[in-house]
Design a protein around this motif. Sequence first.
Motif, mmCIF file in Angstrom:
data_model
loop_
_atom_site.group_PDB
_atom_site.id
_atom_site.type_symbol
_atom_site.label_atom_id
_atom_site.label_comp_id
_atom_site.label_asym_id
_atom_site.label_seq_id
_atom_site.Cartn_x
_atom_site.Cartn_y
_atom_site.Cartn_z
ATOM 1 N N LEU A 1 59.708 70.248 27.111
ATOM 2 C CA LEU A 1 59.946 69.727 25.806
ATOM 3 C C LEU A 1 59.737 70.982 24.833
ATOM 4 C CD1 LEU A 1 58.861 66.154 25.936
ATOM 5 C CD2 LEU A 1 60.914 66.895 26.756
ATOM 6 N N ASP A 2 60.613 71.010 23.727
ATOM 7 C CA ASP A 2 60.552 71.941 22.725
ATOM 8 C C ASP A 2 59.805 71.119 21.554
ATOM 9 O OD1 ASP A 2 62.847 70.769 21.552
ATOM 10 O OD2 ASP A 2 63.956 72.399 21.431
ATOM 11 N N PRO A 3 59.744 71.769 20.418
ATOM 12 C CA PRO A 3 59.239 71.007 19.350
ATOM 13 C C PRO A 3 60.044 70.105 18.657
ATOM 14 C CG PRO A 3 58.831 73.553 18.907
ATOM 15 C CD PRO A 3 59.626 73.088 20.332
ATOM 16 N N GLN A 4 61.252 69.995 18.937
ATOM 17 C CA GLN A 4 62.224 68.812 18.601
ATOM 18 C C GLN A 4 62.558 67.855 19.836
ATOM 19 O OE1 GLN A 4 63.458 72.425 18.102
ATOM 20 N NE2 GLN A 4 62.167 72.142 16.192
ATOM 21 N N ASP A 5 61.646 67.816 20.606
ATOM 22 C CA ASP A 5 61.718 67.053 21.611
ATOM 23 C C ASP A 5 62.910 66.975 22.519
ATOM 24 O OD1 ASP A 5 59.169 65.895 21.659
ATOM 25 O OD2 ASP A 5 59.648 64.274 20.187
ATOM 26 N N GLU B 1 66.834 57.465 30.630
ATOM 27 C CA GLU B 1 65.721 56.150 30.357
ATOM 28 C C GLU B 1 64.144 56.864 30.491
ATOM 29 O OE1 GLU B 1 64.278 52.553 33.114
ATOM 30 O OE2 GLU B 1 66.411 53.316 33.424
ATOM 31 N N LEU B 2 63.889 57.557 31.473
ATOM 32 C CA LEU B 2 62.691 58.115 31.529
ATOM 33 C C LEU B 2 62.064 58.899 30.183
ATOM 34 C CD1 LEU B 2 62.808 59.214 35.377
ATOM 35 C CD2 LEU B 2 61.442 57.374 34.358
ATOM 36 N N LEU B 3 62.907 59.615 29.825
ATOM 37 C CA LEU B 3 62.770 60.712 28.648
ATOM 38 C C LEU B 3 62.562 59.687 27.535
ATOM 39 C CD1 LEU B 3 62.374 63.444 27.448
ATOM 40 C CD2 LEU B 3 64.968 63.276 27.085
ATOM 41 N N ARG B 4 63.320 58.664 27.201
ATOM 42 C CA ARG B 4 63.335 57.911 26.051
ATOM 43 C C ARG B 4 61.905 57.170 26.071
ATOM 44 N NH1 ARG B 4 64.979 58.294 21.763
ATOM 45 N NH2 ARG B 4 62.913 58.217 21.389
ATOM 46 N N ASP C 1 58.906 57.754 23.391
ATOM 47 C CA ASP C 1 58.464 56.342 22.593
ATOM 48 C C ASP C 1 56.833 56.030 22.957
ATOM 49 O OD1 ASP C 1 61.138 55.946 21.652
ATOM 50 O OD2 ASP C 1 61.625 54.402 22.837
ATOM 51 N N GLU C 2 56.758 56.255 24.213
ATOM 52 C CA GLU C 2 55.359 55.746 24.570
ATOM 53 C C GLU C 2 54.207 56.749 24.836
ATOM 54 O OE1 GLU C 2 55.862 52.940 27.841
ATOM 55 O OE2 GLU C 2 57.364 51.999 26.632
ATOM 56 N N GLY C 3 54.639 58.072 25.057
ATOM 57 C CA GLY C 3 53.862 59.302 25.422
ATOM 58 C C GLY C 3 53.662 59.071 26.961
#
Length: 179
Positions: A31-35, A157-160, A164-166
Amino acid sequence: MPPRPAVAGPAPAAEDSYRGGLRRVSRVVLLDPQDRILLLHGHEPDDPADDWWFTPGGGVEGDETREQAALRELAEETGITRVELGPVLWRRRCSFPFAGRRWDQDEWYYLARTTQTATAATALTELERRSVAGARWWTYPELARAHETVYPTRLAELLRTLLDEGPPAGPVTLDTEIV
């Protein structure tokens, strides 16, 4: 914690040595700084129309650890070496046909963060040179709307959930994928 160099410099890529059996694989959810997440664009060596997107990574070599393999593969496939390697997010087993044979893999997906967003493959194997067409940073909305094939299949889905949750408290075992 600032990103640290992952490796001193990419070593020459080993030629494809997979000969069957369960292959130990380390993958990187970068992941980059913009996720945004970095995915590689792959295809069958003799059929560029048979294509998909996937996370950087590959087989563990010799006595290296899975963490070392993740960082080495990331450097070889993307040229990105300034990363902060995090925990294992997911584990999955998969089996798929590729380059005229069946690959059976035990994959571990590591979270990593970087500010280095320029990519350049620096040490691809001969098979990778014939089957990797490039890299792209994806936002979650782009990934969720994508009509392209992406592995693992539930990556959006996994990325979301990750955003959201870390990271999960421990690695999540994903469903086995057999293609």
